[in-house]
Motif scaffolding. Structure first.
Motif, PDB file in Angstrom:
ATOM      1  N   VAL A  93     -24.547  15.053  57.934  1.00 52.26           N
ATOM      2  CA  VAL A  93     -25.371  14.201  56.568  1.00 52.26           C
ATOM      3  C   VAL A  93     -24.035  12.832  56.626  1.00 52.26           C
ATOM      4  N   ARG A 102     -31.954  16.162  52.039  1.00 54.37           N
ATOM      5  CA  ARG A 102     -32.683  15.392  50.964  1.00 54.37           C
ATOM      6  C   ARG A 102     -33.236  15.194  49.944  1.00 54.37           C
ATOM      7  N   GLY A 141     -25.874  20.701  60.986  1.00 65.12           N
ATOM      8  CA  GLY A 141     -25.917  19.444  60.360  1.00 65.12           C
ATOM      9  C   GLY A 141     -24.988  18.737  60.332  1.00 65.12           C
ATOM     10  N   ASP A 180     -31.236  22.611  55.845  1.00 65.05           N
ATOM     11  CA  ASP A 180     -32.082  21.740  56.912  1.00 65.05           C
ATOM     12  C   ASP A 180     -32.424  19.810  57.148  1.00 65.05           C
ATOM     13  N   GLU A 181     -33.173  19.099  57.538  1.00 67.50           N
ATOM     14  CA  GLU A 181     -32.866  18.046  56.573  1.00 67.50           C
ATOM     15  C   GLU A 181     -33.544  17.911  55.585  1.00 67.50           C
ATOM     16  N   LYS A 182     -34.708  18.541  55.153  1.00 71.77           N
ATOM     17  CA  LYS A 182     -35.739  18.333  53.574  1.00 71.77           C
ATOM     18  C   LYS A 182     -34.459  19.009  53.141  1.00 71.77           C
ATOM     19  N   GLY A 214     -26.245  24.374  60.182  1.00 68.10           N
ATOM     20  CA  GLY A 214     -27.551  23.812  59.748  1.00 68.10           C
ATOM     21  C   GLY A 214     -28.342  24.915  59.986  1.00 68.10           C
ATOM     22  N   VAL A 219     -28.913  11.658  58.298  1.00 70.24           N
ATOM     23  CA  VAL A 219     -29.104  12.861  58.943  1.00 70.24           C
ATOM     24  C   VAL A 219     -29.496  13.201  60.100  1.00 70.24           C
ATOM     25  N   GLU A 220     -28.734  14.112  60.785  1.00 73.05           N
ATOM     26  CA  GLU A 220     -28.184  14.911  62.644  1.00 73.05           C
ATOM     27  C   GLU A 220     -28.312  16.169  62.354  1.00 73.05           C
ATOM     28  N   LEU A 221     -29.391  16.727  63.117  1.00 72.31           N
ATOM     29  CA  LEU A 221     -29.366  17.923  63.261  1.00 72.31           C
ATOM     30  C   LEU A 221     -28.599  18.384  65.047  1.00 72.31           C
TER      31      LEU A 221
END
Length: 368
Positions: free
Chosen positions: A359, A256, A357, A251-253, A206, A273-275
């Motif tokens: 997912v 996604r 990260g 990262d999450e963005k 991540g 999604v988990e960081l």
């Protein structure tokens, strides 16, 4: 390991195997394994005699796959007959160390083959940036510590070996484009392969809130050693300039992005999604035994297996270099880099930052 310009996993060097160095990576598997087991409890499974297919994308030597896949098989067995065949396919690029993978599956005490007589293993030598298996055929997909490796080096990194620590904006943009393209392709082909009701879990590197990929002390030690090697004449300034690690955190963005704006892409949607920060087991061990030399050696071993092969490939990369000279110089480079990092990290032990990260992707079931 390389398939043409594709870079997916580093090769082991000498007697130091990827399995040995990957034991740190298992630190990030506890959370992911629990989620994978949970997915196995609810994923759609075909009726016998069609086998239940599980895929390990980016298998390397298989070490990081044994416990998660074993847990998933255990969950599936509670839902189906003990003789319902389960097929596990381990995939990686053609240059992967499949010999060690076969040995891991056959001999490791945690191998799922030792625990379920109706489970069968296979391998596929092909990059996961393409379709590997038949469409609509896979119930469960697993990928750990693989998708952060880009398929190619977009451009050289002029001021560092890792892109998130570079101040060169052109290089950073090139890496961002490549990372986005690779993630989009990886997801797209998995969307074709997963069966309706199937799920895919991805565990990867991540990013920290400041946008870096973590492992600061390791990269600081690498850069310090490389500059010293240039001053000492072990490598040239040009060789150092060519050293770029084709890896990036997300990262999450980033995860996604392919799913905007509809929330779906190639039949897939993001379930979660988990960081989180991965455990530095070498630091935990140091807190217990206070052995600074062991801490430095353990981290140097890990880096030797995961990063040194990529760096060493820049040494004597010119076409005119003899094979013997290239082999000798690269071996010396790796040995001295290992010693330098072990000494630096032992001198000031500290917990390593390991941003991860996780997912979970789901493919929609067909309407009844």
């Amino acid at each position: 390991m390389r398939e043409s310009s594709i870079v997916v996993r580093p090769q082991p060097m000498g007697s130091h195997t990827y399995t040995e160095s990957s034991r740190l990576q298992a630190a990030g598997l506890r959370t992911a394994t629990a989620r994978f087991e949970a997915a196995a409890r609810i994923v759609a499974i075909p009726r016998a005699p069609q086998p239940i297919a599980i895929v390990d994308y980016g298998a390397a030597t298989g070490y990081n796959s044994l416990l998660p896949i074993g847990a998933a098989i255990g969950a599936i067995r509670k839902r189906t007959r003990s003789d319902h065949a389960i097929l596990v396919a381990h995939t990686d690029v053609p240059g992967n160390d499949f010999t060690t993978l076969f040995s891991t599956l056959a001999d490791d005490q945690d191998s799922y083959l030792k625990k379920d007589s109706a489970t069968y293993a296979s391998v596929v030598g092909r990059s996961f940036y393409s379709q590997i298996l038949p469409s609509d055929s896979i119930a469960l997909g697993w990928s750990s510590w693989a998708i952060h490796w880009l398929r190619r080096v977009p451009v050289p990194i002029p001021d560092h070996v890792e892109i998130s620590y570079s101040a060169d904006q052109e290089a950073r943009r090139a890496y961002a484009r490549q990372a986005a393209e690779d993630w989009r392709d990886f997801v797209a082909f998995r969307g074709r392969e997963l069966a309706p009701g199937g799920r895919l879990l991805v565990l990867t590197v991540g990013l920290k809130p400041d946008g870096t990929s973590g492992f600061e002390a390791a990269f600081d030690a690498i850069m310090t050693a490389l500059h010293q090697f240039v001053r000492d004449g072990l490598i040239t300034a040009e060789e150092m300039r060519r050293m770029s690690i084709p890896s990036t955190g997300r990262d999450e963005k980033d995860f996604r992005a392919p799913f905007h704006p509809s929330g779906r892409f190639e039949g897939l949607s993001i379930e979660d999604v988990e960081l989180f920060d991965g455990e530095d087991r070498f630091w935990s061990q140091f807190q217990s035994d206070k052995d600074a030399d062991a801490f430095g050696a353990n981290w140097a071993d890990f880096l030797r297996g995961s990063m040194f092969p990529t760096l060493a490939a820049a040494v004597d990369a010119e076409a005119g270099a003899s094979r013997d000279r290239r082999s000798t110089r690269r071996r010396d480079f790796v040995d001295q880099l290992h010693a330098a990092l072990a000494a630096q990290l032992a001198a000031a032990p500290a917990r390593m930052s390991i941003p991860l990260g996780l997912v979970v992707l789901e493919k929609r079931r067909r309407a009844a």
